[in-house]
Design a protein around this motif. Structure first.
Motif, PDB file in Angstrom:
ATOM      1  N   VAL A  94     -48.411 -54.710  20.916  1.00  0.00           N
ATOM      2  CA  VAL A  94     -48.700 -54.835  19.482  1.00  0.00           C
ATOM      3  C   VAL A  94     -47.887 -53.851  18.650  1.00  0.00           C
ATOM      4  N   ASP A  95     -47.295 -52.863  19.303  1.00  0.00           N
ATOM      5  CA  ASP A  95     -46.439 -51.889  18.626  1.00  0.00           C
ATOM      6  C   ASP A  95     -45.570 -51.230  19.689  1.00  0.00           C
ATOM      7  N   SER A  96     -44.806 -50.229  19.296  1.00  0.00           N
ATOM      8  CA  SER A  96     -43.940 -49.552  20.273  1.00  0.00           C
ATOM      9  C   SER A  96     -44.388 -48.113  20.524  1.00  0.00           C
ATOM     10  N   GLN A  97     -45.678 -47.845  20.292  1.00  0.00           N
ATOM     11  CA  GLN A  97     -46.210 -46.519  20.558  1.00  0.00           C
ATOM     12  C   GLN A  97     -46.090 -46.190  22.049  1.00  0.00           C
ATOM     13  N   ILE A  98     -45.850 -44.926  22.343  1.00  0.00           N
ATOM     14  CA  ILE A  98     -45.683 -44.460  23.725  1.00  0.00           C
ATOM     15  C   ILE A  98     -46.845 -44.924  24.603  1.00  0.00           C
ATOM     16  N   ASP A  99     -48.080 -44.813  24.080  1.00  0.00           N
ATOM     17  CA  ASP A  99     -49.240 -45.147  24.901  1.00  0.00           C
ATOM     18  C   ASP A  99     -49.433 -46.649  25.079  1.00  0.00           C
ATOM     19  N   HIS A 100     -48.588 -47.468  24.455  1.00  0.00           N
ATOM     20  CA  HIS A 100     -48.697 -48.916  24.607  1.00  0.00           C
ATOM     21  C   HIS A 100     -47.513 -49.558  25.319  1.00  0.00           C
ATOM     22  N   VAL A 101     -46.432 -48.811  25.549  1.00  0.00           N
ATOM     23  CA  VAL A 101     -45.249 -49.438  26.150  1.00  0.00           C
ATOM     24  C   VAL A 101     -44.725 -48.724  27.400  1.00  0.00           C
TER      25      VAL A 101
END
Length: 315
Positions: A87-94
């Protein structure tokens, strides 16, 4: 359609490795009633074998090990992860995408243009994985027709642009663009039931509120209890709004928003079925993590649940 919370914490997890705030020190020492959590992610399945991974947490390997139904073992090398949406490119999501490099086939990755730009420049996961398993990038268009994912027959996913923040490493972290952050409406076409998923929700505009009112299950931003939570604890000089999150308490906060959603609405007509409201992406500093805290009691009084790892929903 089944939806499972793999990780319910914000970035850093709970307890965070280097944090000794009341919550982290308390759960580490057994001094508070709280449950450790891994970083934010959910998974969706229809047949119990093929899963759509929504966000790839740095804790992905731990999450897969904790959920053996995501390893169907149909062959010597196998995985239940059919595709990934971020849903985004945040460190904790990718960051967890890198943990999938041993795949024997290219990884189908659904993301917006803004996110793909970040993943091929500031944090070049795309070029890195192209040297390993490969990536089949699938473009997520904004405000368009729903898309389907192979292996999830009868499930459609619609992206909604959100007002939030790109990660600090992004070239447009100070000048947001559409698609930096999206919410997802995941709909079971057979039952008609819908999930609205948004771990980063800074502003709730009319289209987002409409999607929330039409959902049967809300999995929404539970990062902070107050807007100045991190500042008051001396952990940051940034407020919740600075980081693109809507706090739970206070005027216009998430509790007030969720209170306005009593029943499911479709085309303006209320359904007798109530909406299930669950907070996810909960920061390690948030007092709602303490199960007997006054703040948790407030949520209970408002019919709001605190998500935890392993929580399963069937729609």
């Amino acid at each position: 359609m089944k939806v499972k919370i793999l990780g319910s914490s914000a970035g850093g997890g709970f307890p965070q490795w280097n944090c000794n705030c009341r919550n982290c020190e308390g759960v580490r020492r057994g001094r508070i009633r709280a449950t450790p959590r891994t970083q934010s992610s959910i998974a969706v399945t229809v047949n119990g074998e093929d899963w759509l991974l929504v966000n790839a947490s740095p804790d992905l390997l731990t999450q897969v090990a904790a959920n053996p139904d995501m390893q169907p073992a149909r062959r010597t090398r196998d995985s239940g992860i059919a595709a990934v949406v971020v849903v985004d490119s945040q460190i904790d999501h990718v960051t967890g995408l890198l943990m999938l490099r041993e795949r024997s086939t290219p990884l189908p990755l659904y993301c917006t243009d803004a996110v793909w730009d970040d993943l091929t420049s500031g944090f070049p996961i795309g070029p890195i994985l192209s040297r390993y398993c490969g990536i089949e990038r699938r473009r997520v268009a904004l405000e368009s027709e729903p898309f389907e994912v192979a292996g999830l027959s009868g499930v459609e996913v619609t992206a909604l642009p959100l007002t939030s923040k790109a990660p600090p490493y992004s070239p447009h972290c100070e000048t947001p663009v559409r698609g930096d952050n999206i919410g997802l409406v995941i709909r079971n076409r057979h039952s008609g039931k819908r999930v609205f998923y948004a771990p980063g929700l800074g502003v709730i505009g009319p289209e987002v509120l409409k999607a929330m009112r039409e959902a049967d299950l809300l999995l929404v931003d539970g990062t902070f209890w107050t807007g100045d939570e991190m500042v008051r604890q001396g952990l940051s000089n940034k407020t919740a709004a600075d980081m693109g999150h809507l706090p739970q308490s206070g005027r216009g906060g998430m509790i007030e928003v969720l209170d306005s959603i009593g029943s499911r609405y479709v085309e303006g007509v209320a359904s007798p079925q109530s909406v299930r409201k669950v907070l996810i992406h909960i920061n390690n500093t948030n007092p709602v993590l303490i199960e007997d805290s006054a703040e948790r009691g407030v949520l209970v009084d408002h019919g709001i649940e605190v998500g935890h790892d392993g929580m399963m929903f069937e729609l």
